[in-house]
Write a protein that holds these residues in place. Structure first.
Motif, PDB file in Angstrom:
ATOM      1  N   ARG A 166       0.838  -1.185   0.000  1.00  0.00           N
ATOM      2  CA  ARG A 166       0.000   0.000   0.000  1.00  0.00           C
ATOM      3  C   ARG A 166       0.885   1.252   0.000  1.00  0.00           C
ATOM      4  N   THR A 167       1.154   1.731  -1.208  1.00  0.00           N
ATOM      5  CA  THR A 167       2.012   2.907  -1.354  1.00  0.00           C
ATOM      6  C   THR A 167       1.434   4.109  -0.629  1.00  0.00           C
ATOM      7  N   TRP A 168       0.094   4.244  -0.663  1.00  0.00           N
ATOM      8  CA  TRP A 168      -0.547   5.391  -0.029  1.00  0.00           C
ATOM      9  C   TRP A 168      -0.280   5.428   1.468  1.00  0.00           C
ATOM     10  N   LEU A 169      -0.255   4.237   2.113  1.00  0.00           N
ATOM     11  CA  LEU A 169      -0.040   4.191   3.553  1.00  0.00           C
ATOM     12  C   LEU A 169       1.409   4.538   3.891  1.00  0.00           C
ATOM     13  N   ARG A 170       2.325   4.009   3.102  1.00  0.00           N
ATOM     14  CA  ARG A 170       3.725   4.361   3.320  1.00  0.00           C
ATOM     15  C   ARG A 170       3.933   5.868   3.169  1.00  0.00           C
ATOM     16  N   SER A 171       3.339   6.452   2.140  1.00  0.00           N
ATOM     17  CA  SER A 171       3.474   7.899   1.919  1.00  0.00           C
ATOM     18  C   SER A 171       2.876   8.697   3.068  1.00  0.00           C
ATOM     19  N   LEU A 172       1.730   8.229   3.569  1.00  0.00           N
ATOM     20  CA  LEU A 172       1.074   8.926   4.675  1.00  0.00           C
ATOM     21  C   LEU A 172       1.960   8.919   5.916  1.00  0.00           C
ATOM     22  N   LEU A 173       2.503   7.759   6.265  1.00  0.00           N
ATOM     23  CA  LEU A 173       3.321   7.656   7.467  1.00  0.00           C
ATOM     24  C   LEU A 173       4.641   8.414   7.337  1.00  0.00           C
ATOM     25  N   ARG A 174       5.107   8.587   6.113  1.00  0.00           N
ATOM     26  CA  ARG A 174       6.343   9.327   5.902  1.00  0.00           C
ATOM     27  C   ARG A 174       6.115  10.846   5.896  1.00  0.00           C
ATOM     28  N   ALA A 175       4.868  11.268   5.802  1.00  0.00           N
ATOM     29  CA  ALA A 175       4.560  12.700   5.740  1.00  0.00           C
ATOM     30  C   ALA A 175       5.030  13.394   7.017  1.00  0.00           C
ATOM     31  N   PRO A 176       5.536  14.627   6.901  1.00  0.00           N
ATOM     32  CA  PRO A 176       6.186  15.283   8.037  1.00  0.00           C
ATOM     33  C   PRO A 176       5.265  15.655   9.187  1.00  0.00           C
ATOM     34  N   LEU A 177       3.991  15.869   8.965  1.00  0.00           N
ATOM     35  CA  LEU A 177       3.103  16.306  10.042  1.00  0.00           C
ATOM     36  C   LEU A 177       2.075  15.235  10.383  1.00  0.00           C
ATOM     37  N   ALA A 178       1.211  14.924   9.425  1.00  0.00           N
ATOM     38  CA  ALA A 178       0.175  13.927   9.673  1.00  0.00           C
ATOM     39  C   ALA A 178       0.791  12.548   9.904  1.00  0.00           C
ATOM     40  N   GLY A 179       1.844  12.228   9.154  1.00  0.00           N
ATOM     41  CA  GLY A 179       2.478  10.925   9.305  1.00  0.00           C
ATOM     42  C   GLY A 179       3.099  10.745  10.675  1.00  0.00           C
ATOM     43  N   GLU A 180       3.749  11.781  11.144  1.00  0.00           N
ATOM     44  CA  GLU A 180       4.340  11.706  12.480  1.00  0.00           C
ATOM     45  C   GLU A 180       3.267  11.567  13.543  1.00  0.00           C
ATOM     46  N   VAL A 232       4.547  -1.595   7.749  1.00  0.00           N
ATOM     47  CA  VAL A 232       3.093  -1.698   7.838  1.00  0.00           C
ATOM     48  C   VAL A 232       2.427  -1.564   6.475  1.00  0.00           C
ATOM     49  N   SER A 233       3.144  -1.084   5.477  1.00  0.00           N
ATOM     50  CA  SER A 233       2.578  -0.984   4.129  1.00  0.00           C
ATOM     51  C   SER A 233       2.964  -2.161   3.246  1.00  0.00           C
ATOM     52  N   GLY A 234       3.651  -3.162   3.823  1.00  0.00           N
ATOM     53  CA  GLY A 234       3.921  -4.407   3.110  1.00  0.00           C
ATOM     54  C   GLY A 234       5.212  -4.463   2.327  1.00  0.00           C
ATOM     55  N   PHE A 235       6.035  -3.424   2.377  1.00  0.00           N
ATOM     56  CA  PHE A 235       7.221  -3.384   1.537  1.00  0.00           C
ATOM     57  C   PHE A 235       8.416  -4.128   2.134  1.00  0.00           C
ATOM     58  N   LEU A 236       8.296  -4.633   3.351  1.00  0.00           N
ATOM     59  CA  LEU A 236       9.382  -5.410   3.939  1.00  0.00           C
ATOM     60  C   LEU A 236       9.147  -6.911   3.832  1.00  0.00           C
ATOM     61  N   ASP A 237       8.033  -7.311   3.199  1.00  0.00           N
ATOM     62  CA  ASP A 237       7.756  -8.732   2.989  1.00  0.00           C
ATOM     63  C   ASP A 237       8.510  -9.229   1.761  1.00  0.00           C
ATOM     64  N   PRO A 238       9.413 -10.202   1.907  1.00  0.00           N
ATOM     65  CA  PRO A 238      10.153 -10.694   0.747  1.00  0.00           C
ATOM     66  C   PRO A 238       9.236 -11.436  -0.228  1.00  0.00           C
TER      67      PRO A 238
END
Length: 316
Positions: A166-180, A232-238
Motif C-alpha cells: 500500500r504505497t498510499w499508507l507508506r506515503s502517509l506515514l512518511r509525511a512530516p506532520l500527519a504521518g508523524e 506496515v505498508s507491506g514493503f518489507l515482505d520478501p
C-alpha cells in the motif's frame, strides 16, 4: 467567509498536531544500550549500524537477528542474551532503521535487509549459527544462499506480515506532520501494550512498565517512523517462497513456534517445516517470542540440548 473559516481551522489543526509531535519528541530520551552492554559500530552503505557482542571471541559465533515492528531492536533478545554468551560469541545488531542504528528517511525494502544480513554476517562473524525472528528469518534464509552459516534457528519465520503493498499508507506515514502524528498514535504506550497482548506475549507480566517505556522511547527517536512505514505498508515482505528457499539450503534448520500464536498459527509452522525438511520445535504457553518468555529452555535448544522442562516445549 466559509473559506476563511476552513483555512483558519485547518491551520489551527496543523498547529495543534505540530505542537503534540514536538511535545512527544521532547520526551524521548537518549536510548540506553538495548542489551545492557556497550555497543559497537558497523559502517554499511552509509548507515552506522549498532551491534552488541558478548562471550569468548574464540567461541563459535552466534548471530541474533530481531524481528520487525514499530519498536523493534535487539532488546528482543535481552532475556536470553547472557545465557547464550556463556557458550557462544554472540553478536546482535539493531537492523538499519531500528534501535540504535541510523534511521534515515529511505524507502526501506526487503532486499535491503536480506543484503544487510548477508554483508553483516560475512564481515563481522565467521560461519555463525543464526537465530532470527519473524521477517528476519526470511532475510536470513535468503542470505544463506550466498553466506555460509553453521545452522539456522528460525523463530516463527514468515514472508507475509501485511498482505499487499500500500504505497498510499507508506506515503502517509512518511509525511512530516500527519504521518508523524499517526505514527505517534500507533506507538503510544496503550498501543504498545495492545499489540503485545494481541500477538507478542502469552504472559503479559513480561510487558511491565520498564518494558513499555523502553519500546516507547525506541519509537520516538528521530526518524523512527521511516522503516516501520515500509513495514506496515507491506514493503518489507520478501517476494519468495520461504519453504522452497529453506529446502534449497545445506545448513541444518530448526523452526521454532509458539503453540498459542494465532497471527502465525502453529499449522503454518508445521507446513513450513515439512516443506523445508526442518526440525520443528513448539513451545507451549507462548505466542511469537519463545526466546523472551522461556529463555532457559530456548538457550538449551540453541545449544543442541532438549529443553529442560517438557511442559514448555514439545520437540517434533
Amino acid at each position: 467567509m466559509r473559506l476563511r473559516t476552513l483555512l483558519t481551522g485547518t491551520a489551527a489543526g496543523a498547529g495543534l498536531l505540530a505542537a503534540v509531535n514536538r511535545t512527544l519528541s521532547s520526551r524521548a530520551k537518549t536510548l540506553r544500550p538495548p542489551l545492557g552492554r556497550a555497543t559497537e559500530g558497523y559502517r554499511w552503505r552509509g548507515f552506522d549500524v549498532s551491534y552488541t557482542e558478548a562471550g569468548d571471541p574464540d567461541a563459535p559465533d552466534l548471530l541474533l537477528l530481531h524481528g520487525v515492528n514499530a519498536a523493534a531492536s535487539s532488546a528482543e533478545f535481552e532475556a536470553v542474551f547472557d545465557a547464550l554468551a556463556e557458550d557462544y560469541h554472540v553478536v546482535a545488531p539493531d537492523l538499519p532503521g531500528f534501535g540504535l542504528s541510523d534511521r534515515p528517511p529511505l524507502m526501506y525494502s526487503a532486499s535491503l535487509y536480506s543484503t544487510f544480513v548477508a554483508d553483516f554476517a560475512h564481515d563481522v562473524t565467521d560461519r555463525p549459527t543464526v537465530v532470527a525472528s519473524s521477517l528476519s528469518g526470511a532475510y536470513a534464509a535468503q542470505a544463506a544462499e550466498t553466506v555460509d552459516f553453521e545452522e539456522l534457528v528460525l523463530v516463527c519465520p514468515t514472508t507475509s506480515t501485511m498482505p499487499g503493498r500500500r504505497t498510499w499508507l507508506r506515503s502517509l506515514l512518511r509525511a512530516p506532520l500527519a504521518g508523524e502524528a499517526l505514527f505517534n498514535a500507533l506507538t503510544s504506550r496503550r498501543s504498545l501494550r495492545y499489540f503485545q497482548r494481541d500477538h507478542g506475549f502469552y504472559d503479559m507480566s513480561h510487558a511491565d512498565d520498564e518494558w513499555v517505556e523502553y519500546r516507547w522511547q525506541l519509537a520516538h527517536q528521530p526518524g523512527a517512523r521511516f522503516a516501520p512505514a515500509s513495514f506496515v505498508s507491506g514493503f518489507l515482505d520478501p517476494d519468495v517462497d520461504l519453504g522452497e528457499t529453506l529446502a534449497g539450503l545445506d545448513e541444518p534448520i530448526t523452526i521454532v513456534w509458539g503453540r498459542d500464536a494465532d497471527i502465525l498459527p502453529v499449522e503454518r509452522g508445521e507446513e513450513l517445516a515439512e516443506a523445508a525438511d526442518a526440525r520443528f520445535v513448539v513451545f507451549d504457553e507462548t505466542l511469537l517470542l519463545p526466546h523472551y518468555e522461556h529463555p532457559a529452555e530456548f538457550a538449551a535448544l540453541v545449544r543442541g540440548e532438549l529443553p529442560a522442562r517438557t511442559e514448555y516445549a514439545n520437540v517434533q
